[in-house]
Design a protein around this motif. Structure first.
Motif, PDB file in Angstrom:
ATOM      1  N   ARG A 288       0.835  -1.207   0.000  1.00 50.02           N
ATOM      2  CA  ARG A 288       0.000   0.000   0.000  1.00 50.02           C
ATOM      3  C   ARG A 288       0.862   1.245   0.000  1.00 50.02           C
ATOM      4  O   ARG A 288       0.557   2.222  -0.694  1.00 50.02           O
ATOM      5  N   LYS A 289       1.945   1.210   0.764  1.00 51.76           N
ATOM      6  CA  LYS A 289       2.840   2.387   0.796  1.00 51.76           C
ATOM      7  C   LYS A 289       3.472   2.599  -0.564  1.00 51.76           C
ATOM      8  O   LYS A 289       3.615   3.738  -1.029  1.00 51.76           O
ATOM      9  N   GLU A 290       3.854   1.493  -1.233  1.00 54.36           N
ATOM     10  CA  GLU A 290       4.453   1.620  -2.562  1.00 54.36           C
ATOM     11  C   GLU A 290       3.447   2.193  -3.548  1.00 54.36           C
ATOM     12  O   GLU A 290       3.770   3.055  -4.377  1.00 54.36           O
ATOM     13  N   ALA A 291       2.193   1.714  -3.453  1.00 53.80           N
ATOM     14  CA  ALA A 291       1.150   2.224  -4.354  1.00 53.80           C
ATOM     15  C   ALA A 291       0.919   3.708  -4.111  1.00 53.80           C
ATOM     16  O   ALA A 291       0.756   4.499  -5.045  1.00 53.80           O
ATOM     17  N   LEU A 292       0.921   4.109  -2.839  1.00 54.96           N
ATOM     18  CA  LEU A 292       0.707   5.520  -2.481  1.00 54.96           C
ATOM     19  C   LEU A 292       1.822   6.388  -3.046  1.00 54.96           C
ATOM     20  O   LEU A 292       1.569   7.448  -3.640  1.00 54.96           O
ATOM     21  N   ALA A 293       3.067   5.927  -2.902  1.00 51.49           N
ATOM     22  CA  ALA A 293       4.204   6.696  -3.415  1.00 51.49           C
ATOM     23  C   ALA A 293       4.123   6.807  -4.938  1.00 51.49           C
ATOM     24  O   ALA A 293       4.383   7.872  -5.517  1.00 51.49           O
ATOM     25  N   GLU A 294       3.722   5.706  -5.592  1.00 49.16           N
ATOM     26  CA  GLU A 294       3.609   5.702  -7.055  1.00 49.16           C
ATOM     27  C   GLU A 294       2.544   6.683  -7.525  1.00 49.16           C
ATOM     28  O   GLU A 294       2.753   7.446  -8.486  1.00 49.16           O
TER      29      GLU A 294
END
Lengths: 234, 137
Positions: free
Chosen positions: A170-176
């Motif tokens: 989820r954090k990776e998706a948010l950063a993306e």
């Protein structure tokens, strides 16, 4: 009456149809009486659903305590019974914090020792085999009870691992998403010719438009004047 | 397969080895002389009791060593049940917060996408409505 190769569906499907609307549509379309009868709900639909008679009934509440199924009584609580409850002797120390590795290795050594003793007893005193076999069986039961006791811990560890992986994704998706939004904003600022002179100025729109697109639409429109003139393209 | 299941299978495998080997040894063991009885006949040459015994002992010891290796492969249990439950609650709360943040970012992104599409439509309309200028040569 036509015979069907397949059995009819269970009657519960009628509880999941909106018979009121079907009935009204049937009257409006002027369907034949036979078709209208097919879409009418059962007479007991009003009793089953109560006031909202076209809604399906609520599912039964979850069972608590013990229940009987096919003549057997089952419980709803999954608790590992202790060895004492099963009528067996516990060979490892009791307590909440058991060192599983140490106790399993000790039981493994005990098992080999008892097997050797069984072999000796079978050679010297064959009539006394029963006691040795009972001891070996008890050790195996203790080993399995220890391994069963590891399962809740394994389940919690697996859950922790799954939650950590999910959080990371989820954090990776948010950063993306944030990166893509910034890229899009940069592209739009670059596409607006009037904004090139005011690149450094922060844009403030009246209606809180984050990209201030509506505020620059007129300027963009004027900036595009002549941009697509045919002679220039040719 | 997870380590605990492998340990359970290994324990069952050791039990089957014990059961089968004791049965085979008892079946193939030569008769023993009791008292003043005449010496028993030698066992048939096909049955190598000593060789079988060595093989069985090797297999049992190997199984015990495999069990020990699997026990060693168990992960170290860091913390008890309470600490694990506390960690799970923390992760769930953090997950929920990030999920809400992700949802708000998604909504903002969708709004921006709608605006960009509107601009694109305006640009396309402008291009389509603009009269074509043809140079008469």
């Amino acid at each position: 009456m036509a015979a069907s190769a397949y059995p009819p569906p269970p009657p519960f499907y009628r509880l999941y149809k909106h018979f009121k609307s079907d009935e009204e549509e049937g009257e409006e379309d002027g369907r034949s009486d036979e078709d209208a009868d097919k879409t009418k709900g059962p007479d007991s639909a009003g009793e089953i659903g109560g006031e909202d008679w076209d809604l399906p009934p609520q599912p039964p509440p979850p069972i608590t305590g013990a229940y009987v199924m096919y003549g057997q009584t089952y419980g709803t609580e999954d608790v590992l019974p202790t060895l004492e409850e099963q009528g067996l002797r516990q060979l490892y120390p009791k307590g909440v914090n058991v060192d599983f590795k140490k106790e399993l290795k000790a039981l493994n050594r005990e098992l080999l020792f008892n097997f050797l003793e069984l072999a000796d007893v079978l050679v010297d005193r064959p009539s006394q085999y029963a006691r040795r076999i009972e001891d070996i069986g008890l050790i195996f039961r203790n080993i399995h009870h220890l391994l069963n006791g590891l399962r809740p811990h394994q389940a919690r560890t697996t859950l922790i691992h799954i939650l950590e992986v999910q959080l990371k994704r989820r954090k990776e998706a948010l950063a993306e998403i944030r990166r893509r939004r910034e890229e899009a904003k940069a592209l739009l600022r670059g596409a607006d010719p009037s904004s090139k002179e005011e690149d450094e100025k922060p844009k403030e729109s009246k209606d809180g438009d984050p990209l201030d697109i509506k505020g620059d639409l007129m300027e963009l429109d004027q900036g595009l004047e002549g941009a697509f003139d045919l002679p220039k393209l040719m | 397969m997870d380590v605990v299941s492998q340990l359970q299978d290994q324990a069952n495998h050791m039990a089957s080895l014990f059961f089968n080997y004791v049965g085979a040894l008892q079946r193939d063991a030569p008769p023993v002389r009791l008292g003043d009885e005449p010496p028993p006949p030698p066992p048939p040459p096909e049955v190598d009791v000593k060789g079988q015994g060595k093989m069985m002992a090797t297999a049992v010891v190997q199984a015990a060593k495999t069990f020990d290796a699997l026990v060693g492969a168990l992960p170290v249990t860091a913390g008890g049940e309470e600490e694990q439950l506390k960690r799970i609650a923390e992760l769930q709360a953090e997950n929920e917060a990030v999920a809400n943040e992700l949802q708000s970012e998604l909504s903002a992104m969708e709004a921006e996408l709608a605006q960009v599409r509107e601009v694109f439509h305006l640009v396309v309309d402008h291009c389509l409505r603009k009269p074509k200028v043809v140079n008469a040569k």
